[in-house]
Design an enzyme around this catalytic site. Structure first.
Site, PDB file in Angstrom:
ATOM      1  N   ARG A  96       6.739  -6.109 -17.305  1.00  0.00           N
ATOM      2  CA  ARG A  96       7.856  -5.284 -16.839  1.00  0.00           C
ATOM      3  C   ARG A  96       8.302  -5.591 -15.408  1.00  0.00           C
ATOM      4  NH1 ARG A  96       3.573  -1.731 -17.714  1.00  0.00           N
ATOM      5  NH2 ARG A  96       2.613  -0.844 -15.845  1.00  0.00           N
ATOM      6  N   ASP A  97       9.445  -4.992 -15.082  1.00  0.00           N
ATOM      7  CA  ASP A  97      10.030  -4.976 -13.739  1.00  0.00           C
ATOM      8  C   ASP A  97      10.568  -6.347 -13.309  1.00  0.00           C
ATOM      9  OD1 ASP A  97       8.977  -2.422 -13.992  1.00  0.00           O
ATOM     10  OD2 ASP A  97       7.265  -2.813 -12.676  1.00  0.00           O
ATOM     11  N   MET A 100      13.271  11.198  -9.846  1.00  0.00           N
ATOM     12  CA  MET A 100      13.548   9.820  -9.411  1.00  0.00           C
ATOM     13  C   MET A 100      12.234   9.112  -9.119  1.00  0.00           C
ATOM     14  SD  MET A 100      15.229   8.837  -5.701  1.00  0.00           S
ATOM     15  CE  MET A 100      16.947   8.737  -6.133  1.00  0.00           C
ATOM     16  N   ASN A 101      12.106   7.841  -9.591  1.00  0.00           N
ATOM     17  CA  ASN A 101      11.056   6.987  -9.013  1.00  0.00           C
ATOM     18  C   ASN A 101      11.660   5.665  -8.554  1.00  0.00           C
ATOM     19  OD1 ASN A 101      10.360   7.161 -12.145  1.00  0.00           O
ATOM     20  ND2 ASN A 101       9.488   5.220 -11.583  1.00  0.00           N
ATOM     21  N   ASP A 102      11.172   4.528  -8.988  1.00  0.00           N
ATOM     22  CA  ASP A 102      11.496   3.241  -8.345  1.00  0.00           C
ATOM     23  C   ASP A 102      12.977   2.970  -8.053  1.00  0.00           C
ATOM     24  OD1 ASP A 102       9.016   3.157  -9.537  1.00  0.00           O
ATOM     25  OD2 ASP A 102       9.345   1.274 -10.572  1.00  0.00           O
ATOM     26  N   SER A 141      12.149  -0.297 -14.866  1.00  0.00           N
ATOM     27  CA  SER A 141      12.648  -0.926 -13.638  1.00  0.00           C
ATOM     28  C   SER A 141      13.151  -2.347 -13.850  1.00  0.00           C
ATOM     29  CB  SER A 141      11.555  -0.930 -12.573  1.00  0.00           C
ATOM     30  OG  SER A 141      11.443   0.371 -12.063  1.00  0.00           O
ATOM     31  N   TRP A 198       2.646   8.068  -7.526  1.00  0.00           N
ATOM     32  CA  TRP A 198       2.199   8.600  -8.817  1.00  0.00           C
ATOM     33  C   TRP A 198       1.019   9.543  -8.620  1.00  0.00           C
ATOM     34  CZ3 TRP A 198       5.593   8.255 -12.337  1.00  0.00           C
ATOM     35  CH2 TRP A 198       6.431   7.135 -12.434  1.00  0.00           C
ATOM     36  N   GLN A 247      15.137   4.687 -11.084  1.00  0.00           N
ATOM     37  CA  GLN A 247      14.508   5.283 -12.262  1.00  0.00           C
ATOM     38  C   GLN A 247      14.810   6.781 -12.221  1.00  0.00           C
ATOM     39  OE1 GLN A 247      11.951   3.418 -14.714  1.00  0.00           O
ATOM     40  NE2 GLN A 247      13.929   2.526 -14.247  1.00  0.00           N
ATOM     41  N   GLU A 269       2.766  -4.216 -10.557  1.00  0.00           N
ATOM     42  CA  GLU A 269       4.092  -3.707 -10.892  1.00  0.00           C
ATOM     43  C   GLU A 269       5.115  -4.164  -9.844  1.00  0.00           C
ATOM     44  OE1 GLU A 269       3.330   0.650 -11.291  1.00  0.00           O
ATOM     45  OE2 GLU A 269       3.503   0.293 -13.439  1.00  0.00           O
TER      46      GLU A 269
HETATM   47  C1  FRU Z   1       6.494   1.656 -11.122  1.00  0.00           C
HETATM   48  C2  FRU Z   1       6.752   1.793 -12.611  1.00  0.00           C
HETATM   49  C3  FRU Z   1       7.276   0.485 -13.173  1.00  0.00           C
HETATM   50  C4  FRU Z   1       8.047   0.947 -14.378  1.00  0.00           C
HETATM   51  C5  FRU Z   1       8.626   2.248 -13.918  1.00  0.00           C
HETATM   52  C6  FRU Z   1       8.753   3.285 -15.001  1.00  0.00           C
HETATM   53  O1  FRU Z   1       6.484   2.884 -10.443  1.00  0.00           O
HETATM   54  O2  FRU Z   1       5.566   2.206 -13.259  1.00  0.00           O
HETATM   55  O3  FRU Z   1       6.292  -0.469 -13.448  1.00  0.00           O
HETATM   56  O4  FRU Z   1       9.042   0.020 -14.748  1.00  0.00           O
HETATM   57  O5  FRU Z   1       7.775   2.735 -12.893  1.00  0.00           O
HETATM   58  O6  FRU Z   1       9.455   4.402 -14.561  1.00  0.00           O
END
Ligand code: FRU
Length: 479
Positions: free
Chosen positions: A171-172, A52-54, A110, A309, A70, A226
């Site tokens: 992105r995002d 899992m991330n964002d 994201s 990260w 994510q 981001e």
């Molecule tokens: C931020 C990011 C976003 C991207 C996503 C990819 O942590 O790098 O910019 O959309 O994670 O997993």
């Protein structure tokens, strides 16, 4: 009878072979059995398996809070992104839902969610791998749902294809509504690698007009911004984002990447954002990134990836990695944003495990706890949180000489000045492999993952007696 048994065993429910969504849910269900539970958080949103991330698509729809994230189900490292999904009636009790978005030609990066009449709309970045430099391209995609559970990607995707300068880093998207228009902020960069945030608007979420560069690094604010977010808070405007590439400056910017905000003024006629206060970090801990906010019932709530990260995630050997922080309510006081645990966090308190004056008693917690303590700020305060059988040790310290609070995780120190507004009390939340410290009214917050062997024990090392209330917290997320 035999014949009947043969038929009922021999002809199970027909499996919808080739349905990738169903196969993924079956995979997750089976894989869950292999997970080592030792570090699984009990009141933080975590992935059922995998990475899992964002946080994504944080929103309120048909009586439930929705949080997407994510997600890479097939390994406990980052991989082609899916959107995992959980729902909650109250921001503390979360139910796992089927994976909302699966990657096809695009990885599902994201993005955010809005409610348009009766439909929930997800807006996310589709990242494509291409065979010419820079080998990737990012455009914005939509997906729709009428029940908040099943999502259909829009057949006209992508809806927004190129940053004005053609940057592939685009992105995002974070969308909100103001008057008749939908607005979106998107993270990007200049040709000479300075982070920036772009602003667009649309009447239908499908056709978008570029308005302006809402904010941009002058050169010292990193190469990529981001996860931008833009909102009004107590009458002022906030550009919240996660810049990559800030150089460390003294105590500041010690993590791989940072998350923070610029306070300013904004005008919906000229689309000009005029910064009034320089960039400030919003959380001072080791593991905090890629925030997203949502407003419901007049409250602006923030959630972040409880991770970072390019750092180790020690739970990855257990079959999962990554978590969300607890949910926090934002408030602007003076020129800073305060972050407080949402009030529903009080409903997690179970038994009161200690109450009164705290000198050298060791407080023990089976995985979870909340410790509310108070001390004299003219004197040192120092607390040690450690595994009963070893593992990480975390020292929390107030130093009246420097006016700083520090969180030292096994030698890695994060620290910042604390200027209390009124309350001098501290709230410390511990979970199986994390701690979150809120000072005063949320002037200073630290979010840090830490990995004990066995349960936690907490010792007061201060040269003073503290007053304390300590609670066990109940589980509020699936195992
Ligand atoms: C931020 C990011 C976003 C991207 C996503 C990819 O942590 O790098 O910019 O959309 O994670 O997993």
């Amino acid at each position: 009878l035999l014949l009947f048994a043969f038929f009922s065993i021999g002809y199970p429910e027909p499996l919808k072979r080739g349905d990738p969504k169903q196969e993924l849910e079956e995979y997750i269900e089976n894989k869950k059995a292999e997970i080592n539970p030792r570090y699984r958080l009990q009141y933080h949103v975590i992935p059922p398996v995998g990475w899992m991330n964002d946080p994504n698509g944080f929103s309120y729809y048909k009586g439930q809070y929705h949080l997407f994230y994510q997600f890479y189900p097939y390994d406990s490292v980052w991989g082609p992104m899916h959107w995992g999904h959980v729902t909650s009636p109250n921001l503390v009790d979360w139910t796992q839902q089927p994976t909302a978005l699966l990657p096809e030609e695009e990885m599902c990066f994201s993005g955010s969610a809005v409610v348009d009449e009766d439909t929930m709309v997800l807006i996310y970045t589709g990242r494509l791998i291409i065979n010419v430099e820079p080998f990737y391209n990012e455009t914005q995609y939509l997906a729709f749902s009428d029940d908040g559970i099943n999502f259909e990607k829009y057949e006209g995707n992508p809806v927004l294809t190129r940053a004005p300068n053609g940057s592939p880093d685009f992105r995002d998207p974070k969308v909100w509504k103001h008057g008749d228009y939908w607005y979106v902020v998107i993270g990007s960069k200049t040709e000479d690698e300075r982070g920036r945030v772009l602003l667009y608007r649309s009447l239908d979420l499908i056709s978008w007009d570029f308005l302006t560069v809402l904010g941009e690094s002058s050169g010292t604010m990193g190469y990529m911004w981001e996860c931008p977010d833009f909102f009004e808070l107590n009458g002022r405007y906030v550009l919240l984002m996660s810049p990559q590439g800030l150089e460390p400056q003294g105590d500041r910017y010690k993590n791989t990447h940072q998350t923070g905000y610029i306070i300013g003024n904004f005008n919906y006629e000229t689309f000009e954002f005029v910064p009034e206060v320089d960039f400030q970090e919003i959380d001072f801990g080791h593991d905090f990134y890629a925030t997203q906010t949502s407003e419901h019932n007049g409250k602006r709530i923030l959630i972040a990836w409880f991770g970072m990260w390019e750092v180790p995630h020690p739970e990855d050997v257990d079959g999962w990695a990554g978590a969300m922080t607890i949910f926090r309510e934002l408030e602007m006081v003076g020129d800073r944003i305060l972050m407080k645990p949402v009030e529903q966090m009080l409903t997690l308190r179970e038994e009161n495990v200690f109450s009164g004056t705290w000198s050298n008693e060791v407080l023990e917690f089976q995985k979870t706890g909340e410790i509310v303590f108070n001390g004299d700020l003219d004197n040192v305060i120092e607390i040690l949180i450690e595994g009963k059988e070893g593992g990480d040790q975390v020292w929390i310290k107030w130093d009246p000489q420097t006016g700083k609070v520090s969180v030292n995780r096994s030698g890695e120190v994060r620290q910042v000045e604390w200027l209390p507004i009124d309350s001098r009390s501290w709230r410390l939340f511990i979970d199986s492999s994390s701690l979150e410290l809120f000072c005063g009214e949320g002037e200073v917050v630290f979010s840090t993952r830490a990995y004990p062997n066995g349960d936690w024990k907490v010792t007061n090392l201060s040269p003073q007696i503290l007053s304390v209330e300590a609670y066990k917290l109940r589980r509020s997320v699936p195992e």
